[in-house]
Design a protein around this motif. Structure first.
Motif, mmCIF file in Angstrom:
data_model
loop_
_atom_site.group_PDB
_atom_site.id
_atom_site.type_symbol
_atom_site.label_atom_id
_atom_site.label_comp_id
_atom_site.label_asym_id
_atom_site.label_seq_id
_atom_site.Cartn_x
_atom_site.Cartn_y
_atom_site.Cartn_z
ATOM 1 N N PRO A 126 -51.817 4.937 14.154
ATOM 2 C CA PRO A 126 -52.800 5.186 13.122
ATOM 3 C C PRO A 126 -53.896 3.473 13.377
ATOM 4 C CG PRO A 126 -51.041 4.818 12.752
ATOM 5 C CD PRO A 126 -50.742 4.740 13.344
ATOM 6 N N PRO A 127 -54.810 3.919 13.138
ATOM 7 C CA PRO A 127 -55.958 3.720 13.718
ATOM 8 C C PRO A 127 -55.681 2.196 13.168
ATOM 9 C CG PRO A 127 -56.856 5.562 12.807
ATOM 10 C CD PRO A 127 -55.124 5.099 12.388
ATOM 11 N N TYR A 128 -54.802 1.853 11.478
ATOM 12 C CA TYR A 128 -54.743 0.898 11.586
ATOM 13 C C TYR A 128 -53.622 -0.716 12.014
ATOM 14 C CZ TYR A 128 -51.112 3.048 9.511
ATOM 15 O OH TYR A 128 -49.846 3.520 8.102
ATOM 16 N N GLU A 129 -53.434 0.319 13.359
ATOM 17 C CA GLU A 129 -51.997 -0.226 13.323
ATOM 18 C C GLU A 129 -53.001 -1.282 14.772
ATOM 19 O OE1 GLU A 129 -47.958 0.022 13.571
ATOM 20 O OE2 GLU A 129 -48.281 2.628 13.375
ATOM 21 N N VAL A 130 -51.713 -2.259 14.981
ATOM 22 C CA VAL A 130 -52.241 -3.209 16.150
ATOM 23 C C VAL A 130 -51.330 -2.486 17.736
ATOM 24 C CG1 VAL A 130 -52.083 -5.641 17.367
ATOM 25 C CG2 VAL A 130 -52.195 -5.232 15.190
ATOM 26 N N VAL A 131 -52.359 -2.516 18.385
ATOM 27 C CA VAL A 131 -51.821 -1.507 19.515
ATOM 28 C C VAL A 131 -51.160 -2.319 20.613
ATOM 29 C CG1 VAL A 131 -52.282 0.069 21.752
ATOM 30 C CG2 VAL A 131 -53.457 0.574 19.091
ATOM 31 N N THR A 132 -49.900 -2.654 20.896
ATOM 32 C CA THR A 132 -49.139 -3.514 21.401
ATOM 33 C C THR A 132 -47.982 -3.691 21.600
ATOM 34 O OG1 THR A 132 -48.166 -6.031 20.979
ATOM 35 C CG2 THR A 132 -49.379 -4.786 19.009
ATOM 36 N N PRO A 133 -46.746 -3.877 22.520
ATOM 37 C CA PRO A 133 -45.474 -3.864 22.818
ATOM 38 C C PRO A 133 -45.288 -4.753 21.776
ATOM 39 C CG PRO A 133 -46.690 -4.575 24.657
ATOM 40 C CD PRO A 133 -47.600 -4.479 23.526
ATOM 41 N N ALA A 134 -45.622 -5.348 21.022
ATOM 42 C CA ALA A 134 -44.812 -6.695 19.770
ATOM 43 C C ALA A 134 -44.340 -5.271 18.523
ATOM 44 C CB ALA A 134 -46.002 -6.710 19.561
ATOM 45 N N ASP A 135 -43.170 -5.879 18.164
ATOM 46 C CA ASP A 135 -42.768 -4.998 17.020
ATOM 47 C C ASP A 135 -42.881 -5.448 15.924
ATOM 48 O OD1 ASP A 135 -40.783 -3.808 15.728
ATOM 49 O OD2 ASP A 135 -38.735 -4.435 16.473
ATOM 50 N N PHE A 136 -43.156 -4.901 15.123
ATOM 51 C CA PHE A 136 -43.504 -4.634 13.742
ATOM 52 C C PHE A 136 -42.762 -4.599 12.676
ATOM 53 C CE2 PHE A 136 -47.846 -5.467 16.330
ATOM 54 C CZ PHE A 136 -48.855 -6.521 15.041
#
Length: 685
Positions: A126-136
């Motif tokens: 979704p738009p509010y997520e940080v697009v990265t391989p990191a695990d949130f």
């Protein structure tokens, strides 16, 4: 095509695109198009576990081969700052590795342990997520560390479960394919990740993801991806789902997928609440890492703490935030009628409450637990009534919530949440295949989210407890990698057979299930490296299986990926596919009270050259007769194959709508076990 999202061209011949319904229908009718189906949304399905299943760190290992193995995971990403993924002592990635490492926020990059990390955000982020391989989310870090994390001594969750946390193959490499965002994952992203993983050179795929609904083999992207992986010699291990204990809800049921149920360890968690009069109640369901420090705190309940001007619609008994008077809660423990941590824990923490006593709606004690952001426990409804009576009949009621402690329990048994069979896709294949630890598993965790998942909880940990078939899946993936390290040239089916036929027994705990809960039984990796006999399968066997399931031409081509496929003129029935377990479904009624079936199987000797195996049938349900022909198999060399038949007949009725038994081949050195299940279609589960 301007609407194209992905082009799957390396292992799977397909593409994903954004289309209107009429455009999809028009595309479906074009020559050369095998199939068009919509992308669905899926979800991830959420230590001494390796010692418990008999694979200690001191177990015999082929380190040279193990360090060249790559475990690929489709999950929520990975936290590279967790020390369980450091690469000290590791050499460069294996020469076969063709993958890459994406960049992104909160991600320090790959190393020689985690050699790949990609993210796929066209379908789910979704738009509010940080697009990265990191695990949130913590899920991907947990599963990756369970499968192949380093051995970390002295790990614990605030002193609970203290010991060495590690993966099944600590020397193996990890490749993370982030396809899940805020615990949702889409088909188009997962198929893209599968396509990449196969081409990248992974050896084992671990996928702790399950669909919300039962899907056909030709529209299930995990089944399609796993089929193409199988062709390349890659075994795909999948979670069976968390929809138990009802029958018939298990997911990821293709026979070329290794489907996993979640079992318990020999420990459970108890969070006691002690009243001011000394009575103690052993709460469950949560993991409370907090110590209140002194014995007694004022105790009240939701009704007494209610705000006099409670807005209409607020739920007082659930400790709804809008329903509580901060002055009545501050400094007190509050009793809430229902277990609703999502709102109550946050509300009470915000208005300075000391802790919460929740009540379950039934007397059932939960077998899995979750960390809480404030001191919390959960009691049964009967215990809650006693506590509430104490509150309302005592002048100054007090209580204390103790820090969670570990207690022993009989184990392993299958978790109540673990999805049960029978297989909703094919009534001749027993699913799940196997059980592995998946309840209260301590493993690596992301430092980008609190252990309770609440943003008001400011704690940061390296290790956390999680439960689910998600946690069981990487145990079997790690075990599969361990077997492969000892037998690098074994097929995916051979590795799967070795683990399924060397299982140990599972404790029945009164819930629905039997073999539909645990499949072949509890995995035993150290035994699986020397199984004695294996049941092997290959692509032609699976194509024959699909043909018997009614697939042909373009439908079959949707899975195989080579255009329309012609089925063979004859293939043996699916209950006689060379699967390590045996299942048949038939009808028994007043005019025909028996079900008869003859299973045929072929075993390959991978043990001693000169060996003699004798058949024994155990734990046969009343009303079921089982005869093995021949009863003895004699082998003269390694690799030799022998076939046998199992003649099964029912007579009478079962206490449940199925009968089961256990076939064991024994040469005094090996025990080769196969579950036998007969389903009575006239008595639906």
């Amino acid at each position: 095509m301007e609407h194209k999202i992905y082009s799957y061209g390396r292992s799977i011949n397909a593409f994903a695109a954004r289309l209107l319904p009429h455009e999809a229908e028009r595309l479906r009718g074009l020559q050369g198009v095998v199939s068009v189906f919509p992308s669905t949304v899926r979800k991830v399905v959420t230590a001494r576990s390796w010692d418990f299943v008999g694979l200690p760190l001191s177990a015999e290992r082929n380190i040279t081969v193990e360090s060249d193995l790559i475990v690929g995971l489709l999950d929520t990403g990975i936290d590279m700052d967790n020390p369980i993924f450091n690469d000290k002592g590791f050499g460069p990635p294996p020469a076969k590795w063709k993958g890459s490492c994406d960049k992104g926020d909160n991600f320090t990059g790959c190393n020689n342990k985690v050699i790949g990390a990609r993210y796929y955000s066209n379908g789910a982020a979704p738009p509010y997520e940080v697009v990265t391989p990191a695990d949130f989310e913590g899920h991907g870090t947990h599963t990756a560390s369970t499968a192949a994390g380093l051995a970390m001594a002295g790990a614990s969750f605030y002193g609970l479960g203290k010991g060495t946390v590690r993966g099944g193959v600590p020397s193996a490499r990890i490749a993370m394919y982030k396809t899940c965002w805020t615990l949702s994952c889409t088909d188009i992203d997962m198929l893209a990740a599968f396509d990449d993983a196969i081409a990248d050179g992974v050896d084992i795929m671990s996928i702790s993801i399950a669909s919300n609904t039962v899907q056909t083999y030709y529209t299930d992207v995990l089944a399609i991806g796993a089929f193409h992986a199988m062709r390349k010699g890659i075994l795909t291990v999948c979670a069976g789902g968390n929809e138990g204990p009802s029958y018939g809800v298990v997911k990821n049921n293709a026979p070329w997928i290794f489907t996993v149920a979640a079992s318990t360890l020999d420990r459970n968690f108890v969070t006691e609440v002690t009243l001011g009069d000394g009575r103690k109640f052993p709460g469950s369901t949560v993991i409370n890492s907090f110590s209140l420090g002194r014995k007694n705190y004022p105790l009240t309940d939701a009704l007494r703490a209610a705000n006099k001007s409670t807005p209409s619609g607020s739920t007082i008994s659930n400790c709804d935030a809008a329903a509580l008077d901060a002055n009545m809660v501050k400094g007190k423990i509050i009793q809430c009628d229902f277990f609703d941590p999502g709102s109550a824990e946050l509300a009470i923490s915000a208005i300075k409450g000391v802790g919460i006593i929740f009540s379950e709606s039934s007397e059932e004690v939960k077998d899995h637990n979750s960390p809480t952001p404030i001191p919390t426990t959960v009691v049964t409804s009967k215990q809650a009534m006693i506590i509430n009576h104490y509150i309302n009949t005592t002048k100054n009621p007090t209580a204390v919530i103790e820090k969670t402690k570990i207690v022993k329990q009989s184990a392993p048994f299958v978790g109540s949440f673990s999805s049960r069979g029978p297989n909703p896709n094919s009534n001749t294949i027993l699913k799940p295949d196997i059980a592995a630890p998946g309840v209260n598993i301590l493993a690596g965790y992301t430092r980008l989210l609190s252990p309770s998942g609440f943003y008001s909880d400011k704690r940061i940990v390296n290790y956390n407890f999680m439960s689910g078939t998600s946690m069981a899946c990487p145990h079997v993936a790690g075990a599969s990698a361990y077997v492969k390290s000892m037998h690098p040239h074994w097929s995916p089916a051979a590795i799967k057979s070795a683990l399924m036929t060397t299982t140990t027994d599972v404790v029945e705990n009164g819930l629905y299930g039997g073999p539909f809960a645990y499949g072949a039984g509890q995995m035993s990796p150290s035994t699986a490296v020397n199984p004695g006999l294996i049941y092997d399968l290959g692509e032609p066997d699976y194509i024959s299986f699909l043909c018997n399931e009614g697939l042909s031409g373009s439908l079959l081509g949707m899975i195989v990926g080579t255009g329309p496929v012609k089925c063979p003129n004859y293939s043996k029935p699916n209950y006689n596919m060379n699967y390590p377990s045996m299942q048949y479904s038939g009808q028994a009624n007043s005019t025909n009270p028996t079900i008869n079936v003859v299973f045929t199987r072929t075993v390959t000797n991978v043990g001693h050259a000169k060996s003699v195996y004798k058949a024994t049938v155990k734990r046969v349900d009343k009303g079921l007769s089982v005869r093995v022909v021949p009863k003895t198999l004699k082998f003269n060399e390694v690799g030799e194959k022998k076939s046998y038949k199992v003649l099964v007949k029912t007579n009478g009725t079962s206490s449940v709508p199925y009968w089961s038994g256990l076939l064991e081949w024994n040469d005094s050195k090996h025990r080769v076990r196969s579950q036998i299940v007969i389903i009575d279609e006239s008595s639906p589960l």
